[in-house]
Design a protein around this motif. Structure first.
Motif, short mmCIF file in Angstrom:
data_model
loop_
_atom_site.label_atom_id
_atom_site.label_comp_id
_atom_site.label_asym_id
_atom_site.label_seq_id
_atom_site.Cartn_x
_atom_site.Cartn_y
_atom_site.Cartn_z
N VAL A 36 66.03 -69.49 -22.04
CA VAL A 36 66.53 -68.51 -23.01
C VAL A 36 65.74 -67.21 -22.88
N ALA A 37 64.42 -67.32 -22.78
CA ALA A 37 63.57 -66.12 -22.67
C ALA A 37 63.89 -65.35 -21.39
N ALA A 38 64.13 -66.07 -20.32
CA ALA A 38 64.45 -65.42 -19.04
C ALA A 38 65.80 -64.71 -19.11
N PHE A 39 66.79 -65.38 -19.71
CA PHE A 39 68.13 -64.79 -19.84
C PHE A 39 68.12 -63.55 -20.72
N LEU A 40 67.29 -63.57 -21.76
CA LEU A 40 67.24 -62.44 -22.69
C LEU A 40 66.46 -61.25 -22.14
N SER A 41 65.75 -61.47 -21.05
CA SER A 41 65.00 -60.37 -20.44
C SER A 41 65.94 -59.42 -19.72
N ARG A 42 65.43 -58.27 -19.36
CA ARG A 42 66.25 -57.27 -18.66
C ARG A 42 66.69 -57.76 -17.28
N SER A 43 65.98 -58.72 -16.74
CA SER A 43 66.30 -59.22 -15.40
C SER A 43 67.52 -60.13 -15.40
N GLY A 44 67.94 -60.59 -16.60
CA GLY A 44 69.07 -61.51 -16.67
C GLY A 44 68.77 -62.87 -16.09
N GLY A 45 67.49 -63.24 -16.09
CA GLY A 45 67.12 -64.56 -15.61
C GLY A 45 66.67 -64.60 -14.17
N SER A 46 66.50 -63.44 -13.54
CA SER A 46 66.07 -63.38 -12.14
C SER A 46 64.56 -63.53 -12.04
N VAL A 47 64.14 -64.64 -11.43
CA VAL A 47 62.72 -64.95 -11.29
C VAL A 47 62.33 -64.83 -9.82
N ASN A 59 51.17 -67.25 -23.24
CA ASN A 59 52.29 -67.77 -24.01
C ASN A 59 53.58 -67.67 -23.21
N LEU A 60 54.68 -68.17 -23.79
CA LEU A 60 55.95 -68.23 -23.08
C LEU A 60 56.42 -66.86 -22.59
N ILE A 61 56.29 -65.84 -23.44
CA ILE A 61 56.76 -64.50 -23.08
C ILE A 61 55.93 -63.95 -21.92
N GLN A 62 54.62 -64.16 -21.97
CA GLN A 62 53.76 -63.69 -20.89
C GLN A 62 54.10 -64.36 -19.56
N LEU A 67 56.77 -64.02 -14.15
CA LEU A 67 57.69 -64.56 -13.14
C LEU A 67 58.79 -63.56 -12.79
N ILE A 68 59.18 -62.77 -13.74
CA ILE A 68 60.23 -61.77 -13.50
C ILE A 68 59.67 -60.59 -12.70
#
Length: 284
Positions: A36-47, A59-62, A67-68
């Motif tokens: 969810v955090a990855a999808f909500l980022s500006r990258s759209g989940g691109s790691v 933490n999770l956001i960090q 990774l992004i």
């Protein structure tokens, strides 16, 4: 989680696979929350792929942000391993980027994994050991091959046989179509008891290309000499890419038994040895 931990994320991993890997390594608590955090980022989940160092207080956001942004936590070196290079060339490429590595030891370890080191672009920590690098490449191979259903192969061969054939194809043909046709010819030679008679294995024997081979070379007593010994060589002669692996699994059936490459790299096929001799006179 541990005070410091290395986690390698291979190229091509899906977001779901990455989230499960991070949870397995105790980097995150919830794979769902990470996705969810990855999808909500500006990258759209691109790691970004690569080797990451986690210190234990993030933490999770960090973690997601790192990774992004490809923030590996340590300086990394970008290294590209092309398709079809053997263990000696793999070692040479890596040692040019990491001069502190023991070239002899690295080549020995790479040779033990010949065919199983996936050709790709890697982001390798500057402090990586030879074992770290071999493990990264092996893990990437395992990920790539997990997407390939070996049991669906039209050749009914095991993974080692398919990789051996794929490595030969990698050395013999360049285009997708030619790889599949050459694959069909070579599997047919094996099934009829005919020697493979491929030049590509001599790179592994004496580092000579087709144009450099002599009659004496064709008589070298080596299990990799497919002119002298029928069937497969002992194992892969290089590290093939997915296209060659697929060609080994799904060959194109043709009436041909022979082929040769001209000076421009174009392959010419023949049904009989007489036709093959005419092609030699015409194109070589």
């Amino acid at each position: 989680m541990a005070q410091e931990k290395k986690v390698n994320i291979p190229n091509g991993m899906s977001l779901t696979q990455i989230s499960l890997l991070l949870k397995k390594e105790n980097i995150i608590r919830s794979s769902d929350a990470f996705r969810v955090a990855a999808f909500l980022s500006r990258s759209g989940g691109s790691v970004k792929a690569g080797m990451y160092i986690f210190k234990g207080k993030e933490n999770l956001i960090q973690i997601t942000t790192r990774l992004i942004r490809a923030d590996y936590g340590i300086p990394v070196e970008k290294v590209t391993i092309p398709e079809g290079v053997d263990s000696k060339e793999v070692s040479k490429i890596l040692c040019s980027k990491f001069p502190s590595l023991d070239a002899v030891e690295l080549e020995k370890k790479a040779k033990s994994k010949e065919g199983y080191l996936f050709p790709d672009t890697y982001f390798i920590p500057v402090s990586a050991t030879d074992d770290d690098i071999i493990d990264m490449m092996s893990a990437n191979f395992n990920r790539a091959i997990s997407d390939v259903d070996i049991s669906s192969s039209e050749t009914s061969k095991n993974l080692r046989e398919i990789l051996t054939m794929a490595s030969i194809i990698e050395g013999e043909a360049k285009t997708k179509e030619d790889k599949k046709i050459v694959s069909g010819i070579l599997w047919k030679r094996i099934s009829t008891g005919m020697p493979l008679q491929v030049d590509a294995t001599f790179i592994y024997i004496n580092n000579k290309t087709s144009a450099e081979l002599t009659k004496n070379d064709l008589g070298i007593d080596s299990p990799y000499n497919t002119y002298k010994y029928k069937g497969f060589p002992p194992g892969p002669i290089n590290n093939p890419g997915i296209e060659s692996i697929n060609a080994a699994m799904f060959p194109t059936e043709t009436p041909y038994f022979y082929y040769l490459s001209d000076k421009n790299g174009l392959i010419h096929y023949a049904k009989t040895f007489e036709e093959h001799k005419l092609n030699k006179e015409k194109y070589l």
